[in-house]
Write a protein that holds these residues in place. Structure first.
Motif, PDB file in Angstrom:
ATOM      1  N   SER A  23       0.665  -1.035   0.054  1.00  0.00           N
ATOM      2  CA  SER A  23       0.052  -0.440  -0.216  1.00  0.00           C
ATOM      3  C   SER A  23       0.696   0.889  -0.213  1.00  0.00           C
ATOM      4  CB  SER A  23      -0.636  -0.360   0.891  1.00  0.00           C
ATOM      5  OG  SER A  23      -2.103   1.870   1.581  1.00  0.00           O
ATOM      6  N   ALA A  24       1.923   1.001   0.809  1.00  0.00           N
ATOM      7  CA  ALA A  24       2.730   2.355   0.282  1.00  0.00           C
ATOM      8  C   ALA A  24       3.518   2.799  -0.692  1.00  0.00           C
ATOM      9  CB  ALA A  24       4.096   2.156   1.786  1.00  0.00           C
ATOM     10  N   PHE A  25       3.749   1.876  -0.889  1.00  0.00           N
ATOM     11  CA  PHE A  25       4.322   1.515  -2.176  1.00  0.00           C
ATOM     12  C   PHE A  25       3.587   2.224  -3.348  1.00  0.00           C
ATOM     13  CE2 PHE A  25       5.849  -0.259  -6.085  1.00  0.00           C
ATOM     14  CZ  PHE A  25       7.485   0.487  -6.070  1.00  0.00           C
ATOM     15  N   ARG A  26       2.811   1.536  -3.379  1.00  0.00           N
ATOM     16  CA  ARG A  26       1.698   1.826  -4.396  1.00  0.00           C
ATOM     17  C   ARG A  26       1.516   3.376  -4.415  1.00  0.00           C
ATOM     18  NH1 ARG A  26      -1.313  -1.656  -7.920  1.00  0.00           N
ATOM     19  NH2 ARG A  26      -0.906  -4.026  -7.118  1.00  0.00           N
ATOM     20  N   LYS A  27       0.903   3.779  -2.883  1.00  0.00           N
ATOM     21  CA  LYS A  27       1.234   5.090  -2.423  1.00  0.00           C
ATOM     22  C   LYS A  27       2.072   6.588  -3.685  1.00  0.00           C
ATOM     23  CE  LYS A  27      -0.905   8.657   0.798  1.00  0.00           C
ATOM     24  NZ  LYS A  27      -1.334   8.441   2.271  1.00  0.00           N
ATOM     25  N   LYS A  28       3.105   6.339  -2.309  1.00  0.00           N
ATOM     26  CA  LYS A  28       4.491   7.109  -3.059  1.00  0.00           C
ATOM     27  C   LYS A  28       4.092   7.028  -4.746  1.00  0.00           C
ATOM     28  CE  LYS A  28       6.510   7.305   1.694  1.00  0.00           C
ATOM     29  NZ  LYS A  28       6.707   8.205   0.561  1.00  0.00           N
ATOM     30  N   ALA A  29       4.278   5.665  -5.301  1.00  0.00           N
ATOM     31  CA  ALA A  29       4.722   5.580  -6.893  1.00  0.00           C
ATOM     32  C   ALA A  29       3.897   6.908  -7.285  1.00  0.00           C
ATOM     33  CB  ALA A  29       4.648   4.216  -6.926  1.00  0.00           C
ATOM     34  N   LYS A  30       2.371   6.301  -7.187  1.00  0.00           N
ATOM     35  CA  LYS A  30       1.464   8.082  -7.749  1.00  0.00           C
ATOM     36  C   LYS A  30       2.324   8.770  -7.815  1.00  0.00           C
ATOM     37  CE  LYS A  30      -2.295   4.899  -7.286  1.00  0.00           C
ATOM     38  NZ  LYS A  30      -3.752   4.852  -7.177  1.00  0.00           N
ATOM     39  N   THR A  31       3.000   9.471  -6.913  1.00  0.00           N
ATOM     40  CA  THR A  31       3.439  10.933  -6.563  1.00  0.00           C
ATOM     41  C   THR A  31       4.583  11.185  -6.993  1.00  0.00           C
ATOM     42  OG1 THR A  31       4.991  10.521  -4.151  1.00  0.00           O
ATOM     43  CG2 THR A  31       2.872  10.687  -4.261  1.00  0.00           C
TER      44      THR A  31
END
Length: 375
Positions: A23-31
């Motif tokens: 979840s953290a990876f996907r959230k940060k990858a979008k930014t």
């Protein structure tokens, strides 16, 4: 230059679960994905560090080595070897591969390869049980219809004694790459191969049982162990009881949501039970022993003299078993004093004597409704 801690890069604690990491990876990858920030070298470097951190922490073996030795575990000069093999970042051959996995192929990114192993779908089931079963726990069996690996073709989709062939259009990758030159520059994109449907394989002679799908729909009986103390609306996670995976991927999970039927006399508040109980007027005034029902049996309780209406008594450890823990809640009994509506002449006479001794003014028979209307 010292490298930043992988947990700090992802913004998670060292105790983070696999789901927390993802979840953290996907959230940060979008930014910081380069496709959203073209020509931004800082974002590109941030994305590279993010991908590198997730590649290590999402692998149980690599994570264990990192927790023990830090970055030195993967420093070739320190003899730890390098966990990142192949081109690109952390096993992703280019930005579009991971971009497709995060955004579902939007913005011209690549779709995830259907030829790679994928987990099966999760399933959900609502199971209704009695109030007592929720309090004491119970074992149940449920009937679930789910996708299973076809036994005839062992999931290949091809008829027995035949094999799928590699798609010549995409060369077995399941993706077709396209390069476009425009006035704004050169752009590359990937799309699922239309010839093989993104699987990378062609099934010339499909299995008659599954029609080439590799999976068939079947009904399964699944045991569900419901723990004591579960409450209405809580969900049990039965790992690996979902639908079969694709291309050797793991099964999905089965989420069983518990629905609890109301009880006739008890209400529940957490692990405590609530009960409304009527007691005789004389017991409330003089005190005495009453019988209190519980979930298991009837118990005796001594009511003190002078008990008022709506008084609540607490019976310890007569509530619900605490979920996955020791001890029980309590039973709270709220009493309603039962005032008699009909009295015998003898009973009325005794109460009139009590009223006289207490200097209380009461309505006697002579001063009843008949006397009132005469006024």
């Amino acid at each position: 230059m010292s490298k930043q801690d992988y947990y700090q890069i992802l913004g998670v604690e060292k105790t983070a679960s696999d789901d927390d990491l993802k979840s953290a990876f996907r959230k940060k990858a979008k930014t910081c994905h380069p496709d959203l920030h073209p020509d931004d070298k800082a974002k590109e470097a941030q994305f590279k560090d993010l991908n590198e951190a997730y590649e290590v922490l999402s692998d149980a073996d690599k994570r264990a080595k990192y927790d023990q030795f830090g970055h030195a575990a993967f420093d070739q000069t320190a003899g730890g070897g390098n966990p990142f093999t192949g081109g690109g970042f952390g096993g992703f051959h280019d930005f579009t591969d991971i971009f497709g996995s995060i955004f579902g192929g939007g913005f011209g990114g690549a779709q995830p390869s259907r030829n790679a192993p994928m987990a099966g779908e999760d399933l959900r089931y609502n199971l209704t049980i009695s109030f007592e079963d929720a309090a004491f726990g119970v074992a149940r069996e449920i009937n679930v219809t789910r996708e299973e690996i076809c036994e005839t073709c062992a999931g290949s989709g091809a008829k027995p004694d035949t094999k799928p062939t590699r798609c010549t259009t995409c060369n077995g990758t399941g993706q077709v790459h396209r390069q476009q030159n425009t006035i704004l520059g050169s752009f590359s994109s990937s799309r699922p191969c239309q010839t093989c449907g993104g699987t990378g394989k062609i099934i010339s002679d499909p299995c008659e049982t599954c029609k080439g799908a590799g999976r068939v729909r079947k009904s399964a009986r699944i045991a569900v162990n419901i723990p004591a103390g579960i409450d209405d609306g809580q969900t049990l996670n039965l790992r690996g009881e979902g639908e079969a995976g694709y291309k050797g991927g793991p099964r999905g999970n089965l989420y069983v949501t518990i629905r609890v039927r109301p009880h006739k006399i008890f209400a529940r508040r957490g692990f405590d039970l609530l009960l409304d109980l009527r007691i005789p007027y004389t017991v409330a005034a003089l005190g005495g022993e009453i019988v209190v029902p519980t979930l298991k049996e009837q118990v005796k309780y001594t009511v003190p003299a002078g008990t008022q209406n709506n008084t609540t008594f607490r019976l310890r450890d007569q509530g619900v078993q605490r979920l996955n823990a020791s001890g029980k809640g309590d039973l709270f009994v709220t009493v309603t004093v039962d005032v008699p509506t009909k009295l015998t002449p003898e009973q009325r006479g005794l109460l009139e004597q009590y009223a006289a001794l207490s200097n209380e003014t009461i309505q006697t028979k002579a001063g009843g409704k008949k006397g009132f209307f005469k006024k």
